[in-house]
Scaffold this motif. Structure first.
Motif, PDB file in Angstrom:
ATOM      1  N   VAL A 148      39.492-111.737 180.196  1.00  0.00           N
ATOM      2  CA  VAL A 148      39.511-111.455 178.756  1.00  0.00           C
ATOM      3  C   VAL A 148      40.721-110.567 178.511  1.00  0.00           C
ATOM      4  CG1 VAL A 148      38.301-110.413 176.803  1.00  0.00           C
ATOM      5  CG2 VAL A 148      37.002-111.626 178.579  1.00  0.00           C
ATOM      6  N   ALA A 149      41.587-111.001 177.569  1.00  0.00           N
ATOM      7  CA  ALA A 149      42.858-110.302 177.376  1.00  0.00           C
ATOM      8  C   ALA A 149      43.109-109.972 175.910  1.00  0.00           C
ATOM      9  CB  ALA A 149      44.001-111.155 177.922  1.00  0.00           C
ATOM     10  N   LYS A 204      47.458-120.447 163.827  1.00  0.00           N
ATOM     11  CA  LYS A 204      47.127-121.791 164.305  1.00  0.00           C
ATOM     12  C   LYS A 204      46.391-121.691 165.639  1.00  0.00           C
ATOM     13  CE  LYS A 204      51.102-124.004 162.086  1.00  0.00           C
ATOM     14  NZ  LYS A 204      52.338-124.812 162.298  1.00  0.00           N
ATOM     15  N   LEU A 205      45.210-122.265 165.682  1.00  0.00           N
ATOM     16  CA  LEU A 205      44.374-122.202 166.880  1.00  0.00           C
ATOM     17  C   LEU A 205      45.067-122.852 168.080  1.00  0.00           C
ATOM     18  CD1 LEU A 205      41.665-121.398 168.103  1.00  0.00           C
ATOM     19  CD2 LEU A 205      40.755-123.627 167.365  1.00  0.00           C
ATOM     20  N   ALA A 206      45.859-123.861 167.826  1.00  0.00           N
ATOM     21  CA  ALA A 206      46.558-124.548 168.923  1.00  0.00           C
ATOM     22  C   ALA A 206      47.504-123.601 169.646  1.00  0.00           C
ATOM     23  CB  ALA A 206      47.322-125.755 168.373  1.00  0.00           C
ATOM     24  N   LEU A 226      48.623-120.082 174.427  1.00  0.00           N
ATOM     25  CA  LEU A 226      48.839-118.798 175.083  1.00  0.00           C
ATOM     26  C   LEU A 226      47.803-118.548 176.172  1.00  0.00           C
ATOM     27  CD1 LEU A 226      49.722-116.430 172.082  1.00  0.00           C
ATOM     28  CD2 LEU A 226      51.285-117.513 173.693  1.00  0.00           C
ATOM     29  N   GLU A 227      46.559-118.863 175.883  1.00  0.00           N
ATOM     30  CA  GLU A 227      45.493-118.684 176.874  1.00  0.00           C
ATOM     31  C   GLU A 227      45.742-119.559 178.103  1.00  0.00           C
ATOM     32  OE1 GLU A 227      41.706-117.559 173.960  1.00  0.00           O
ATOM     33  OE2 GLU A 227      42.063-119.643 174.541  1.00  0.00           O
ATOM     34  N   THR A 242      40.810-118.146 180.795  1.00  0.00           N
ATOM     35  CA  THR A 242      41.355-117.010 180.051  1.00  0.00           C
ATOM     36  C   THR A 242      40.945-117.066 178.589  1.00  0.00           C
ATOM     37  OG1 THR A 242      43.299-116.995 181.490  1.00  0.00           O
ATOM     38  CG2 THR A 242      43.464-115.762 179.437  1.00  0.00           C
ATOM     39  N   GLN A 243      40.593-115.915 178.050  1.00  0.00           N
ATOM     40  CA  GLN A 243      40.254-115.799 176.625  1.00  0.00           C
ATOM     41  C   GLN A 243      41.008-114.626 176.017  1.00  0.00           C
ATOM     42  OE1 GLN A 243      36.149-114.878 175.855  1.00  0.00           O
ATOM     43  NE2 GLN A 243      36.476-114.601 173.663  1.00  0.00           N
ATOM     44  N   ILE A 244      41.739-114.880 174.943  1.00  0.00           N
ATOM     45  CA  ILE A 244      42.401-113.797 174.204  1.00  0.00           C
ATOM     46  C   ILE A 244      41.472-113.395 173.073  1.00  0.00           C
ATOM     47  CG2 ILE A 244      44.377-113.155 172.776  1.00  0.00           C
ATOM     48  CD1 ILE A 244      46.068-115.082 174.399  1.00  0.00           C
TER      49      ILE A 244
END
Length: 398
Positions: free
Chosen positions: A295-296, A309-311, A316-317, A380-382
């Motif tokens: 988690v970042a 934008k979710l994309a 990035l994740e 990974t989750q931002i």
């Protein structure tokens, strides 16, 4: 009634036997050592003890002299060198409050077995002090540098290592107990953090070193010393050290940089890091599955990107997870191919989860480890973007 009297007399007699301390020493008979260094010179052990000068640390204030002094002695064994310190100090060197023990790189290459044996047998010693390896200098020189934030240099060494491990993940704070356990354990080799002097060591011991904004000599923890048995066999660089900590689930907090598609980069801070190691057959051969969950937070954006934008967030994740995976993979490859020593504890994991399998592998583990497949999965989750979403200055905000 007579029975009660006899019981009371018996209790009183036992209390008399328990009264007092057979090894009692008055405080004014002791020289409190906060750190010791161990070097090897001309086939003799050279020991230096960093001893606190109480009057310089008192609330009433001292004379302005150094708050510590260094006593040195050599001997055929470490124990003899420690005892010989009584020839140069008026007080008995007490090791019960050690914060760090510095071992020279040359001695570590030769083997730290004698050092660990001595530290294990000392009844005064606790096992929570840190072991570190001096890189490119004598261990004694590390203790000879005056420090600015902490009056006692040993405390600064201890606190720097503790803080860097918690916030950057390129070092690891290894207590004596942990290193001793690794030396005695099947399927897990030892790792210690290296320390070196930046600047001029000859000025580092003077009071003037801490009277300027930029000291002439500073202490810096740099790279990880990796062991095979009790011998140092090599060093991991900063990126490899972070990869090592990722494998063993020792990342408490750190940062990484993601390259943006159109140039520039984004700084990502790791908030939570959890890696789990599992023994698993891969293509019918023994192997390891490593699952990493991160988690970042976004720390800094130096490129033009639209985070509404979710994309883009998903990208990035994905890129950060890919970077972490590559760093871990590269570290494992370097250790397997170059150093051939299981510092990750893959063997210990197989032993714990598949004891019957370990019985078959134990005798030839060094050869098996070199070819051991490791399957790495990173998720990974931002979760946090800060008080602003998009870059403060960007085309997307125009």
């Amino acid at each position: 009634m007579n029975r009660i009297i006899l019981q009371v007399i018996g209790i009183l007699f036992i209390c008399l036997l328990l009264a007092g301390c057979w090894d009692k020493r008055e405080l004014n008979e002791l020289a409190i050592a906060t750190a010791i260094s161990i070097d090897k010179r001309d086939d003799k052990f050279h020991v230096a003890a960093q001893v606190v000068i109480p009057t310089e640390l008192s609330m009433k204030g001292g004379t302005g002299s150094s708050p510590v002094t260094l006593y040195e002695a050599s001997g055929e064994s470490i124990n003899e060198a420690i005892r010989k310190l009584t020839k140069v100090t008026p007080r008995y060197i007490y090791l019960g409050h050690l914060r760090v023990v510095v071992i020279s790189e040359d001695l570590a290459k030769e083997g730290i077995g004698a050092t660990v044996d001595f530290l294990s047998r000392g009844w005064e010693l606790r096992s929570d002090f840190y072991l570190i390896v001096s890189k490119e200098s004598d261990a004694k020189e590390i203790l000879n540098v005056q420090t600015a934030l902490e009056k006692i240099p040993a405390n600064e060494l201890f606190n720097i290592l503790h803080t860097s491990e918690a916030h950057y993940a390129s070092t690891v704070a290894v207590t004596f107990f942990k290193m001793k356990t690794n030396l005695e354990r099947d399927g897990k080799q030892g790792v210690l953090t290296g320390v070196q002097i930046l600047g001029d060591p000859s000025i580092g011991s003077s009071k003037g070193n801490v009277e300027t904004i930029v000291p002439e000599a500073k202490i810096q923890f740099e790279e990880l010393a990796i062991f095979k048995g009790d011998k140092l066999v090599g060093w991991l660089n900063e990126k490899e050290s972070r990869g090592y900590n990722g494998v063993i689930n020792q990342v408490k907090s750190s940062i990484g940089l993601i390259t943006c598609p159109d140039g520039g980069n984004i700084s990502v801070g790791i908030k939570k890091f959890n890696s789990k190691m599992k023994s698993k057959k891969i293509s019918n051969n023994p192997g390891i599955e490593l699952k990493v969950d991160i988690v970042a937070n976004l720390g800094e954006i130096n490129c033009d990107i639209d985070l509404t934008k979710l994309a883009n967030v998903n990208m990035l994740e994905k890129e950060f997870g890919k970077m972490v995976k590559e760093d871990i993979q590269r570290t494992i490859e370097v250790v397997q191919q170059k150093y051939r020593t299981d510092i990750f504890g893959f063997g210990a994991t197989i032993y714990k989860q598949s004891p019957e399998e370990w019985k078959k592998l134990k005798e030839n583990w060094d050869e098996v480890f070199v070819e051991l497949p490791v399957n790495i999965k990173v998720n990974t989750q931002i979760s946090h973007f800060g008080s602003v979403l998009n870059p403060v200055v960007s085309k997307t905000s125009e």
